[in-house]
Structure formats: C-alpha cells, structure tokens
Design an enzyme around this catalytic site. Structure first.
Site, short mmCIF file in Angstrom:
data_model
loop_
_atom_site.label_atom_id
_atom_site.label_comp_id
_atom_site.label_asym_id
_atom_site.label_seq_id
_atom_site.Cartn_x
_atom_site.Cartn_y
_atom_site.Cartn_z
N GLU A 1 -4.03 -9.93 2.59
CA GLU A 1 -4.94 -9.78 3.72
C GLU A 1 -6.09 -10.78 3.72
OE1 GLU A 1 -2.84 -5.81 3.53
OE2 GLU A 1 -3.53 -7.34 2.12
N GLU B 1 0.83 -1.21 0.00
CA GLU B 1 0.00 0.00 0.00
C GLU B 1 0.87 1.25 0.00
OE1 GLU B 1 -4.09 -0.40 1.41
OE2 GLU B 1 -3.19 -1.41 3.13
#
Length: 275
Positions: free
Chosen positions: A144, A124
């Site tokens: 995730e 990210e």
C-alpha cells in the site's frame, strides 16, 4: 458428520467455489483467476455471506480459504476501486472486512491455503486466518505505501503482535514481498508446502485434525486464544474465559462423550455443536 453438501449451502456464487472435501470441512476457493483473485466489493460481500453461513451451519467444524489459479488474492479490484474513487464512492466493505475475513472474529477456525501471491487485502485476509498453509512459491506483501495508501484491514497491529516491531515495520514500510519461508520463520505461517505438493491437500490434512476434535471444545478454545491475542493480558483473559465459557463446555454433551470415549477406549462420536 457427512462430507455431502449441506442442504442449505449457498447457491449461485459468482466469485467463489465451495466444496466439502471431508466431513466437517468447508473449502472456499476465490474464483477470479483472470484478475489474480482480486476482489470487488460485491465479491467481499459474497465471501462474507459464505463464512457467516459456515459459522451457523452445525455440521461444519473448520473452513479453508484458497484461490483458483496462480494467486491467493492480490487485494482489491483496482479497476473498480479507481472508478469508484473518481466518482467519490467509498469502498463499503462488510462488517467482517475485506473478503469477509480481515476484521472477522467469527466462531469457527479458518485455515488460509496460500497458493501464490497474497498481496494487500489478500495478505490481510491470510494474517487474520487462524492458521496459514503456504506454497513454497507463495509470497506475502503489503504494497500500500507504494500506492500512497495504507493497509486498513487490521494487518498492521496483528503483524506487529505476530512478527514483532522490526519485521512488521520492514514489511509495512518497504512494501517488499516476503517469501513463505520468511513468513514461517517470523511465526506468521504454520506450514510451507514444497514444490510438487498441493497446498490445499496439506490444508485439508490440518483441517482434519481440527475436525476430529470436539466441536464445542474447538469453538471455546478458539475464544480463549482470541482473548489473549486481541490485547487482554494472561490474568484478565483467563478470568473472562473461565467466567464466560467454562460453564458452556460443561453443559454440552460433547465433554461427557469425550470422557466416555477415553474410558471405553474408543473413538468419540461427537455431536454437532449448539454453541
């Protein structure tokens, strides 16, 4: 400009190393190699303070973020995360997000020098940098979903815009690692550095091209790019850009210096930006 350390540079950093490889360029290396540069909450706040200082330091034009060791950053420090989660302590990140970058808007550009794994929050961070230079052995991953959580640092909408629905969906819902060459093919990476070459050195070369330009023009042009990237259409973003920023570049001395240098056939002598 000077490549010497600015007198007000951050001191006593525990999780990162900063240096100044060329005039106007800040190099930040995440320095937790034993943890594959995973970040504790404290490390995120430290990086956030470094990048806020970078934005406010007039002598600096562009930053590079990389990692010491084999990884760029593999996300949150799971030991701390699991311990805090059991105690009911939320992950309290800085306003600018994971690593001080994942939600960062900022004023000046940051180049990600991805030397290895950029997983979870590390991915990210990289996606929200202005440019990415990656080693051929680097990989990008949002794992995730394999852990029962979801990326919350802004990567999902950004990846959708950059790579398109099918590729973004594949990456986010399978959790599989994406190679540097794939990421470049998707339009998410600028340069892939082949084996035997140093990814930070290549990032510095790119940073030098940015630092050689008018610091006022770089800051303002980046604002115009962000307006288009962050949801505004061409008409609205161009209008707001013209209304909000054009006067500021005309008022600065660097515009006149650029024109004078062109007329006089010499290299421009830029002044530090006051924007």
């Amino acid at each position: 400009m000077s490549a010497t350390t600015p007198p007000n540079a951050p001191q006593g950093l525990q999780n990162s190393i900063i240096s100044f490889p060329d005039p106007g360029i800040l190099l930040v290396l995440i320095n937790r190699p034993k943890q594959l540069n995973s970040l504790t909450v404290e490390a995120s706040y430290e990086l956030d303070s470094v990048f806020q200082w970078f934005d406010n330091e007039p002598s600096l034009r562009v930053a590079i973020v990389g990692g010491v060791g084999k990884a760029f950053c593999v996300g949150a420090d799971l030991k701390q995360w699991m311990s805090n989660n059991k105690k009911g302590i939320p992950m309290d990140l800085p306003t600018n997000g994971f690593g001080g970058i994942s939600f960062r808007h900022g004023k000046k550009p940051i180049i990600a020098a991805v030397n290895g794994a950029a997983y979870g929050g590390g991915c990210e961070m990289a996606i929200n940098c202005d440019m990415i230079v990656a080693s051929a052995s680097a990989s990008f991953c949002l794992p995730e979903v394999k852990r029962g959580v979801t990326p919350f640092g802004g990567a999902l909408p950004r990846l959708m815009r950059i790579a398109g629905r099918q590729r973004a969906t594949e990456m986010a819902l399978t959790g599989r690692p994406v190679t540097a060459h794939e990421f470049k093919e998707w339009g998410a990476c600028n340069v892939v550095v082949e084996r035997g070459q140093d990814v930070v050195d290549r990032a510095v070369e790119l940073a030098k091209l940015v630092a050689a330009n008018s610091p006022d023009a770089v800051i303002i042009t980046r604002e115009g790019l962000k307006m288009g990237y962050e949801s505004l259409g061409v008409g609205d973003s161009s209008r707001l850009f013209l209304e909000g920023w054009s006067k500021r570049i005309y008022e600065g001395r660097n515009m006149q210096e650029g024109l004078d240098a062109f007329t006089e056939k010499r290299a421009p002598l830029w002044m530090d930006s006051k924007l």
